[in-house]
Design a protein around this motif. Structure first.
Motif, short mmCIF file in Angstrom:
data_model
loop_
_atom_site.label_atom_id
_atom_site.label_comp_id
_atom_site.label_asym_id
_atom_site.label_seq_id
_atom_site.Cartn_x
_atom_site.Cartn_y
_atom_site.Cartn_z
N PHE A 20 -9.47 -2.96 10.05
CA PHE A 20 -9.98 -2.15 11.15
C PHE A 20 -9.74 -0.68 10.84
CE2 PHE A 20 -5.57 -3.36 12.48
CZ PHE A 20 -5.02 -2.11 12.67
N PRO A 21 -10.46 0.24 11.49
CA PRO A 21 -11.52 0.00 12.46
C PRO A 21 -12.93 0.03 11.84
CG PRO A 21 -10.94 2.31 12.51
CD PRO A 21 -10.13 1.67 11.40
N PRO A 62 -5.41 9.87 4.60
CA PRO A 62 -5.49 10.38 5.97
C PRO A 62 -5.20 11.87 6.11
CG PRO A 62 -3.46 9.12 5.67
CD PRO A 62 -4.26 8.96 4.41
N VAL A 95 0.83 -1.21 0.00
CA VAL A 95 0.00 0.00 0.00
C VAL A 95 0.87 1.26 0.00
CG1 VAL A 95 -0.36 -0.03 2.51
CG2 VAL A 95 -2.02 1.08 1.06
N ALA A 135 3.61 14.88 4.33
CA ALA A 135 2.60 14.21 3.51
C ALA A 135 1.69 15.24 2.84
CB ALA A 135 1.78 13.25 4.36
N VAL A 173 0.32 5.07 4.79
CA VAL A 173 -0.02 5.93 3.65
C VAL A 173 0.54 7.33 3.86
CG1 VAL A 173 -1.95 7.01 2.41
CG2 VAL A 173 -2.05 4.59 3.00
N ALA A 174 0.43 7.83 5.10
CA ALA A 174 0.94 9.18 5.38
C ALA A 174 2.45 9.24 5.09
CB ALA A 174 0.65 9.57 6.83
N GLU A 175 3.17 8.19 5.48
CA GLU A 175 4.61 8.19 5.24
C GLU A 175 4.95 8.12 3.75
OE1 GLU A 175 6.12 6.34 9.48
OE2 GLU A 175 6.62 5.27 7.64
N GLN A 183 -10.13 7.44 6.16
CA GLN A 183 -9.31 7.24 7.34
C GLN A 183 -8.01 6.48 7.05
OE1 GLN A 183 -11.79 5.94 10.56
NE2 GLN A 183 -10.04 5.45 11.81
N LEU A 184 -8.08 5.49 6.17
CA LEU A 184 -6.89 4.69 5.91
C LEU A 184 -6.12 5.16 4.69
CD1 LEU A 184 -8.29 1.10 6.55
CD2 LEU A 184 -7.46 2.75 8.18
N PRO A 218 6.96 -1.07 12.51
CA PRO A 218 5.58 -1.52 12.43
C PRO A 218 4.58 -0.36 12.58
CG PRO A 218 6.57 -2.17 14.51
CD PRO A 218 7.67 -1.59 13.67
N VAL A 277 5.74 13.92 9.82
CA VAL A 277 5.42 13.08 8.66
C VAL A 277 4.18 13.61 7.95
CG1 VAL A 277 4.36 10.85 8.07
CG2 VAL A 277 6.53 10.91 9.28
N ILE A 302 -2.20 1.11 8.56
CA ILE A 302 -2.33 1.55 7.16
C ILE A 302 -2.33 3.07 7.08
CG2 ILE A 302 -3.81 1.48 5.11
CD1 ILE A 302 -4.79 -1.27 6.01
N THR A 303 -3.04 3.71 8.01
CA THR A 303 -3.11 5.18 8.00
C THR A 303 -1.72 5.79 8.02
OG1 THR A 303 -5.17 5.04 9.25
CG2 THR A 303 -4.08 7.17 9.22
N ASP A 304 -0.90 5.39 8.97
CA ASP A 304 0.44 5.96 9.08
C ASP A 304 1.33 5.55 7.90
OD1 ASP A 304 -0.32 7.20 11.37
OD2 ASP A 304 0.75 5.89 12.74
#
Lengths: 430, 565
Positions: free
Chosen positions: A53-54, B441, A17, B470, A411-413, B437-438, A404, B466, A407-409
């Motif tokens: 989740f969530p 974000p 992703v 982003a 994608v942000a990265e 959300q996923l 680790p 970050v 998914i949110t973090d």
């Protein structure tokens, strides 16, 4: 100025992703992107999950539009079944060598009808399904995998192991199967590299007290994810090895955490998700979570925990000492924090293991001269300040390759790596 | 004159083996306006595309129907072929007779009839389709960043370049936000102000960032690529207008109001501090000159640190409190090596690859961790007592000289103001909601507006940075210099004749693309923002809103084509 023009193309390593998001943003900004993926498919670990989740969204449905966009984007060249084997040069001018395994399929001719699978006489355990189902020697890992183009696994294919078989070629109406294809070495020039190689699950068989691979019905979380998947080995049914649904399930958190020395961020939520999902399918099945600390950080996760708890899932704060087999039962022996010993009989155990860097990370680290931290994840340049910059100018890391995360973090990265990359070249072009 | 071409792909044996294509073609050819009805072995292949292109040109077709595979696979391929043949691609319709017919209907006779109906529906529909143009729009590359904390500072630095100006607006009289108050940062234990000092210097040296402190945004109008901004600035005594292409919200957090949680006695009993109070106490320039001391000037012999204050009530974990509390242990130990320190916690939340080491090192400092819930502070003349439950029944209250509360972080008081100004939704916890959300974000539901840092939920400094980077990734890849923005062709429109001004559509539009025109008393779609979801068309009670390419007439004709015998 006499300075050579910097190469604007970008190499993205890893098609999960994070890699998909980074590639799409870069391509939309007009950059040429080479996406190198070692497997035959894109989507990484996320596409193994039926729901995420969530919000319990269907993961493949969520990712599919991004996958399609990527496959159709003329600025992105996907090199699947590929591995970066050498990188020389510096930021703005990296020379990259990629080794691409032959797929033995001419993808221009293949229409993805899958007619070639059926006649293949070989059956081996499907790695994508954690070995819970069989695949052929010519295959796609699961229904819906993208790109929908099979490849031949030469280690198991009869033809490539000295026998005379061309069953798949005979079944193909489009002359798409070409046994003469050769592995290729591809040289590409890029200005920047983004490493998005993701994670693997820690193998709990190293911790013998959990009985993983010794006792049937002790599963890893990833195995259960595949059991829950509608395109998985049981079409979404959670079953014991005897084919019956489980009556009581123990879900054990933090498997391997002590050994690894870090918290894998997402396992609590993943355990809650598995419980939530099984409760939906098997409302009468008892589920007990064994945990020591619940890690459900951020604004969105606690509600999910409360919902799961309200739905009849039990929580025992204890350390699991050992799992034993007693007749058809599995006994979970545990110690609570007041040093009280107790045990619980269940018929299924789900181990939720730590996330760790992929096995080949060290090799890639050497190729890229990229430092790895004590746990093997790629190191950022300034811990606690920036997650994506590395010691090497022009090389960025994003997602679980760095550590680790959800998914949110992730994608942000990926978006952040693209931000830094585009920003640096905008600042250079004066 | 309407001249429709129908092309059926054999897809090797995939379609030809399950459907009687010649029968399909014979039936279809007899329908009205059909100029050509032919089959081809594989239309998506290079030669198939050439054949299709030549055929469209040769017959001077006005509309094209292709019956083949899923639109996910080749809709774009065939739309491009139409374009190359000089036909507007929106005058083309793809029928999926592979996945939805050949592969799912085992009986050949039934499959053939079904395919005929599917194709007939497409023919009915395509006649009413209209040529649509993919439009482009000029955009302003500049960016407005609201909030001068670490997230806003970093976003400004990454975004600004010679051809892209950043306006950084901060309502306080200096940049830096909450970090200015942090005596130290985990895990480096460097003072917060030295990070800020360094970053603010970089901002000030950057000629492409214009900083407005003591300033507030009073109005933002417009849409992605073209926002008009109005700010009031005390520094320059007045109002200022400028245009930007994107907006980044970095409005940060507040701690919850501890007076609303009376069990902790904050504000009513001495020597009970919030985490931020404690940070300030440790600042060299703070009220005690950086000394950890009680109200009476003495040093505390015992310090209780209470985790998760307000978590149960607010319903979420603030993510960073465990980690910064371990930082407090180090700060206390450095000054008071003999003091007792106890954490009252229910979960230690230390996600990620490095946090656990920091935690384990903390335990080596001689710090107690007491697993407990239902914390309540009581005070007597001589000191404080931490009352708690730990499930064993033997919970002797813990006497403490000083109590540090770790309260939940909530969105800053400006959140609501900007949510209303920009028409972006908040989530149930009062933070800005993400577009997805996923998978998205950083973007808000309104295109061109991004949310970073604690404005979108509790975050660590590293996470805030970050997200700042982003937002730059999203903006730099969408507002590309010298490139026009591509707009969706299949947008909605509202008929000014039929609109009654009921504004039902305003509520259902997830992109804030509809405005109410007070003068004309009708609703108007901003096509630059519309994504063509069709919510307004479905909700409009007077039939004034319609979605291009999915008009009622097109859908009705399509359904009729399927259903008619």
């Amino acid at each position: 100025m006499a300075k050579a023009e910097k190469n604007t193309a970008v190499l993205v390593i890893g098609g999960g992703v994070a890699g998909i998001e980074a590639s799409l943003l870069l391509a939309n900004s007009g950059r040429k992107v080479y996406l190198v993926e070692k497997t035959s498919y894109i989507g990484g670990n996320v596409i193994k999950f039926e729901e995420v989740f969530p919000n319990m969204e269907c993961a493949t449905c969520m990712i599919a539009p991004k996958q399609q966009e990527l496959l159709q984007n003329p600025n992105i060249e996907l090199l699947r079944l590929s591995k970066v084997i050498a990188v020389t040069g510096e930021a703005g001018a990296f020379a990259v060598t990629v080794e691409q395994q032959a797929s033995y399929i001419n993808s221009d001719n293949c229409i993805g009808c899958n007619a070639c699978f059926e006649p293949c006489p070989v059956e081996v355990g499907n790695e994508f399904e954690e070995g819970l189902s069989q695949r052929k020697a010519i295959y796609i890992p699961c229904a819906g995998a993208l790109p929908n183009v099979p490849h031949i696994d030469t280690a198991n294919c009869l033809r490539f192991t000295g026998q005379d078989c061309q069953a798949c070629q005979e079944a193909c109406l489009f002359e798409a199967i070409d046994y003469t294809q050769q592995d290729e070495v591809i040289n590409i020039d890029v200005g920047n590299i983004i490493v998005t190689t993701g994670f693997e699950s820690y193998d709990p068989s190293g911790l013998s007290h959990y009985g993983y691979r010794h006792f049937s019905n002790v599963y890893s979380a990833m195995e259960v994810e595949r059991l829950l998947a509608s395109n998985g080995p049981t079409q979404g049914e959670v079953l014991l090895k005897n084919g019956k649904p489980p009556k009581t399930i123990a879900i054990i958190h933090c498997v391997g955490r002590d050994k690894k020395g870090y918290c894998s961020s997402i396992c609590c939520m993943a355990s809650l998700k598995i419980a939530h999902f099984i409760k939906k399918k098997l409302p009468d099945t008892g589920i007990i979570q064994f945990y020591t600390d619940l890690c459900i950080p951020g604004k969105a996760y606690q509600k999910f925990y409360e919902d799961v708890k309200g739905n009849g899932v039990d929580f025992i704060r204890a350390e699991v000492a050992e799992i034993q087999k007693e007749g058809k039962w599995l006994t979970v022996n545990y110690i609570t924090d007041h040093n009280r010993k107790d045990s619980l009989k269940v018929d299924m155990v789900v181990l939720n293991p730590a996330l760790e860097p992929p096995q080949d990370s060290a090799e890639l680290a050497t190729i890229l001269s990229l430092p790895q931290g004590q746990h093997g994840f790629f190191s950022e340049k300034t811990p606690d300040l920036s997650a994506i910059n590395t010691e090497r100018e022009g090389i960025f890391i994003a997602g679980c390759a760095q550590g680790p995360k959800d998914i949110t973090d992730t994608v942000a990265e990926a978006e952040a790596a693209v931000g830094q990359l585009l920003s640096l070249s905008a600042k250079e072009s004066k | 004159m309407t001249k429709i071409g129908v092309y059926v792909c054999e897809c090797g044996n995939n379609i030809a083996g399950k459907i009687e294509i010649d029968e399909v073609l014979a039936t279809v050819a007899s329908l009205k306006n059909i100029t050509v009805a032919e089959k081809y072995k594989l239309l998506c292949a290079g030669d198939g595309q050439e054949y299709l292109k030549d055929s469209i040109k040769e017959h001077e077709l006005t509309h094209v129907v292709v019956a083949a595979c899923s639109p996910k696979q080749h809709e774009l391929t065939f739309m491009n072929v139409c374009q190359e043949a000089g036909l507007n691609p929106y005058l083309f319709q793809l029928v999926n007779i592979r996945e939805q017919c050949a592969w799912t209907t085992p009986d050949t006779e039934e499959a053939t009839l079904k395919a005929i109906r599917q194709i007939r529906a497409a023919i009915n529909r395509v006649k009413y389709q209209q040529a649509l143009e993919e439009r482009e729009m000029e955009c302003n590359p500049n960016v407005l960043v609201i909030g001068g904390g670490i997230a806003g500072i970093k976003a400004s630095q990454v975004l600004a370049s010679l051809h892209r100006k950043v306006y950084l607006i901060e309502k306080a009289n200096s940049l830096g936000g909450n970090i200015n108050k942090f005596a130290s940062l985990y895990t480096t234990m460097e003072p917060g102000f030295s990070l800020i000092e360094n970053e603010v210097r970089k901002v000030k040296q950057n000629k492409n960032i214009e900083v407005f402190t003591s300033s507030e945004v009073s109005e933002i109008l417009g849409f992605l690529g073209n926002f008009e901004v109005k700010i009031t600035t005390k520094a320059k005594e007045g109002e200022l207008n400028f245009n930007v292409g994107a907006v980044v919200l970095a409005t940060g957090f507040n701690l919850i109001e501890l007076k609303d949680y009376p069990q902790y006695k904050y504000g009513s009993v001495d020597n009970i501090y919030s985490s931020l109070d404690f940070e300030v106490m440790n600042l060299p320039g703070g009220p005690t000159g950086g000394k950890i001391q009680l109200k009476n000037g003495q040093v505390p012999k015992s310090v209780a640190i209470i985790h998760c204050v307000g978590r149960e009530e607010r319903g979420y974990c603030s993510k960073v409190c465990c980690m910064y509390s371990f930082k407090f242990d180090r700060m206390i130990r450095a000054q008071l090596p003999e003091s007792k320190i106890a954490h009252f916690y229910s979960d230690i939340c230390i996600p990620g690859k490095t946090a656990q080491t920091f935690y384990e090192d903390t335990k080596k400092l001689g710090v107690d961790f007491i697993y407990s819930t239902k914390h309540e502070i009581t005070g007597n003349g001589r000191g404080l007592l931490v009352n708690y439950q730990n499930g064993t029944g033997s919970n002797t209250p813990w006497p403490a000289d000083m109590v540090i509360l770790l309260p939940v972080m909530e969105s800053s008081c400006d959140t609501k103001k900007f949510a209303d100004m920009l028409n972006i939704p908040l989530d149930e916890k009062g933070f800005f909601a993400e577009e997805h959300q996923l998978l998205s974000p950083i973007a808000s539901a309104v295109e061109g507006i991004y949310v970073i840092g604690c404005a979108r939920g509790p975050q660590s400094i590293a996470e805030s940075i970050v997200q700042a980077e982003a937002s730059a990734g999203k903006i730099l890849s969408s507002l590309v210099l010298d490139k026009k923005l591509k707009l969706e062709a299949k947008t909605c429109s509202i008929s000014d004749v039929f609109c009654t001004g009921c504004q039902t559509c305003l509520d259902v539009c997830p992109y804030g693309a509809i405005n109410y025109n007070e003068v004309k008393r009708i609703c108007v779609v901003n096509e630059a923002l519309c994504h063509g979801c069709g919510n307004c068309a479905a909700a409009c009670p007077s039939g004034a809103a319609k979605l291009k390419h999915f008009t009622s007439r097109q859908l009705y004709q399509e359904v009729t084509g399927i259903l008619r015998q």
